[in-house]
Design a protein around this motif. Sequence first.
Motif, PDB file in Angstrom:
ATOM      1  N   ALA A 242       0.827  -1.209   0.000  1.00  0.00           N
ATOM      2  CA  ALA A 242       0.000   0.000   0.000  1.00  0.00           C
ATOM      3  C   ALA A 242       0.856   1.252   0.000  1.00  0.00           C
ATOM      4  N   ILE A 243       1.986   1.224   0.729  1.00  0.00           N
ATOM      5  CA  ILE A 243       2.883   2.382   0.794  1.00  0.00           C
ATOM      6  C   ILE A 243       3.543   2.630  -0.552  1.00  0.00           C
ATOM      7  N   GLU A 244       4.040   1.572  -1.163  1.00  0.00           N
ATOM      8  CA  GLU A 244       4.748   1.717  -2.439  1.00  0.00           C
ATOM      9  C   GLU A 244       3.810   2.110  -3.573  1.00  0.00           C
ATOM     10  N   SER A 245       2.615   1.534  -3.605  1.00  0.00           N
ATOM     11  CA  SER A 245       1.691   1.848  -4.700  1.00  0.00           C
ATOM     12  C   SER A 245       1.245   3.306  -4.664  1.00  0.00           C
ATOM     13  N   ALA A 246       1.252   3.914  -3.463  1.00  0.00           N
ATOM     14  CA  ALA A 246       0.863   5.323  -3.338  1.00  0.00           C
ATOM     15  C   ALA A 246       2.065   6.261  -3.356  1.00  0.00           C
ATOM     16  N   GLY A 247       3.271   5.702  -3.434  1.00  0.00           N
ATOM     17  CA  GLY A 247       4.462   6.546  -3.478  1.00  0.00           C
ATOM     18  C   GLY A 247       4.741   7.266  -2.176  1.00  0.00           C
ATOM     19  N   HIS A 248       4.345   6.662  -1.035  1.00  0.00           N
ATOM     20  CA  HIS A 248       4.592   7.283   0.264  1.00  0.00           C
ATOM     21  C   HIS A 248       6.045   7.096   0.694  1.00  0.00           C
ATOM     22  N   LEU A 250       8.241   6.151   3.944  1.00  0.00           N
ATOM     23  CA  LEU A 250       8.123   5.535   5.267  1.00  0.00           C
ATOM     24  C   LEU A 250       9.388   5.816   6.055  1.00  0.00           C
ATOM     25  N   VAL A 251       9.229   6.408   7.230  1.00  0.00           N
ATOM     26  CA  VAL A 251      10.344   6.719   8.113  1.00  0.00           C
ATOM     27  C   VAL A 251      10.158   5.918   9.399  1.00  0.00           C
ATOM     28  N   ILE A 275      -2.468  -0.810  11.347  1.00  0.00           N
ATOM     29  CA  ILE A 275      -2.417   0.637  11.599  1.00  0.00           C
ATOM     30  C   ILE A 275      -1.647   1.352  10.491  1.00  0.00           C
ATOM     31  N   VAL A 276      -0.500   0.795  10.106  1.00  0.00           N
ATOM     32  CA  VAL A 276       0.316   1.441   9.069  1.00  0.00           C
ATOM     33  C   VAL A 276      -0.396   1.364   7.718  1.00  0.00           C
ATOM     34  N   SER A 277      -1.019   0.226   7.420  1.00  0.00           N
ATOM     35  CA  SER A 277      -1.782   0.109   6.168  1.00  0.00           C
ATOM     36  C   SER A 277      -2.928   1.104   6.134  1.00  0.00           C
ATOM     37  N   ASN A 278      -3.573   1.285   7.272  1.00  0.00           N
ATOM     38  CA  ASN A 278      -4.668   2.254   7.373  1.00  0.00           C
ATOM     39  C   ASN A 278      -4.151   3.666   7.091  1.00  0.00           C
ATOM     40  N   ALA A 279      -2.970   3.984   7.653  1.00  0.00           N
ATOM     41  CA  ALA A 279      -2.373   5.298   7.405  1.00  0.00           C
ATOM     42  C   ALA A 279      -2.077   5.479   5.916  1.00  0.00           C
ATOM     43  N   ALA A 280      -1.589   4.414   5.265  1.00  0.00           N
ATOM     44  CA  ALA A 280      -1.279   4.504   3.839  1.00  0.00           C
ATOM     45  C   ALA A 280      -2.531   4.733   3.004  1.00  0.00           C
ATOM     46  N   ILE A 289       4.697   8.698   6.134  1.00  0.00           N
ATOM     47  CA  ILE A 289       4.253   7.891   7.267  1.00  0.00           C
ATOM     48  C   ILE A 289       5.470   7.642   8.153  1.00  0.00           C
ATOM     49  N   GLU A 290       5.302   7.907   9.431  1.00  0.00           N
ATOM     50  CA  GLU A 290       6.413   7.782  10.370  1.00  0.00           C
ATOM     51  C   GLU A 290       6.034   6.829  11.495  1.00  0.00           C
ATOM     52  N   VAL A 291       6.914   5.844  11.727  1.00  0.00           N
ATOM     53  CA  VAL A 291       6.716   4.877  12.804  1.00  0.00           C
ATOM     54  C   VAL A 291       7.849   5.065  13.811  1.00  0.00           C
ATOM     55  N   SER A 292       7.482   5.346  15.063  1.00  0.00           N
ATOM     56  CA  SER A 292       8.474   5.586  16.111  1.00  0.00           C
ATOM     57  C   SER A 292       8.277   4.601  17.243  1.00  0.00           C
TER      58      SER A 292
END
Length: 376
Positions: A242-248, A250-251, A275-280, A289-292
């Motif tokens: 989902a992240i790659e297809s939208a060109g996001h 990820l940090v 949660i991350v897929s939902n954000a994407a 999108i940032e994951v800490s």
Amino acid sequence: MTEIVKFLLVDDLEENLLALEALLASDGLELHKAGSGEEALELMLRNEYALALLDVQMPGMGGFELAEIMRANARSRHIPIIFVTAGSGDSARRFHGYEAGAVDFIQKPIEADILRSKSKVFLDLFVQRQKIISQRDKLANAASALQAADKQKNQFLAVLAHELRNPLAVLSSGLSLMETPIDGVDKDAVRTSMRQNLRHMTRLVDDLLDINRIERGQILLRKERILLGDILPSALEIAMPAIESAGHTLVVNSLNDPMLLEVDPTRFIQIVGNIVSNAARYTPAGGRIEVSVSHSKDRAVITVSDSGVGIPDAQQSIIFDMFGQSDNARGVSGGGLGIGLALVKQLVELHDGDIRLVRSAPGEGSTFEVRLPLAA
């Protein structure tokens, strides 16, 4: 009996009020005294009474006149009235009393047993009436909840039909293209699209099954002691398509300190991945999108932030409810059935953790925080 029941005693002589009070005093019964009709009317404006005992002969406003005023007022017309009288008990006088709204008469000098017996009847009737009102309100609330649930169910079925029909249409069209020798068709692209839609359908069914298992108490966690740093990449990998297809972008920010968790690895991956897929899904193309990862006392803290469409204030209270998918102000549709965050919440709570929306605003993105216990 949980609610205090109140009686109103009205007599112009203090000694008569004290005598009535002494005869009727009991646990759970509150006795209010009034020395005149006017004082009694003031008390009735502020209190609900199960019974009123009125002296017939009072200077100024007598008992009959007070009863007539009570019957003309919506707030007090339901209060049962017993007249206390030292006068004649002739038929005409009693008829006047009943016409004014009396349910009974008690002659002075008062016989204690008769007074208590008659008063108890109205006390019991009042308690039963309150129970009936309470049950009526509960039934009304239950009916309202059922109507809301029925409406929610119908909305869910409509969304489910839409969510399943689209992938099925893609699969059907893809099969037709694969079976028909048409020049210029990129069959690899067709296969990729079919796989993506098949994964989407599988995710929908899996989420529905998981929700059902949790609600029936049939999910058993297979916990393992595992380092957060070792399992986090697998959780993020789920969201990468989902992240790659939208060109996001990820940090990932993680601590060097090792954090040991005792979790079900499959469910942990499901929690963070959802949660991350939902954000994407709710972030316009080319977002961030940032994951800490951090820790607080005995908890590991995983924070997921995005630059997405955000959640309106009015809808933030429902995002963890079943089918509580948020609408958004910029027209970016997240897809799905709106059960992702509800499922995540239940899985987190099964691990004795908690999840919350830290902040969100339309056009400014959202930040979610998951807190899970560190292994002892």
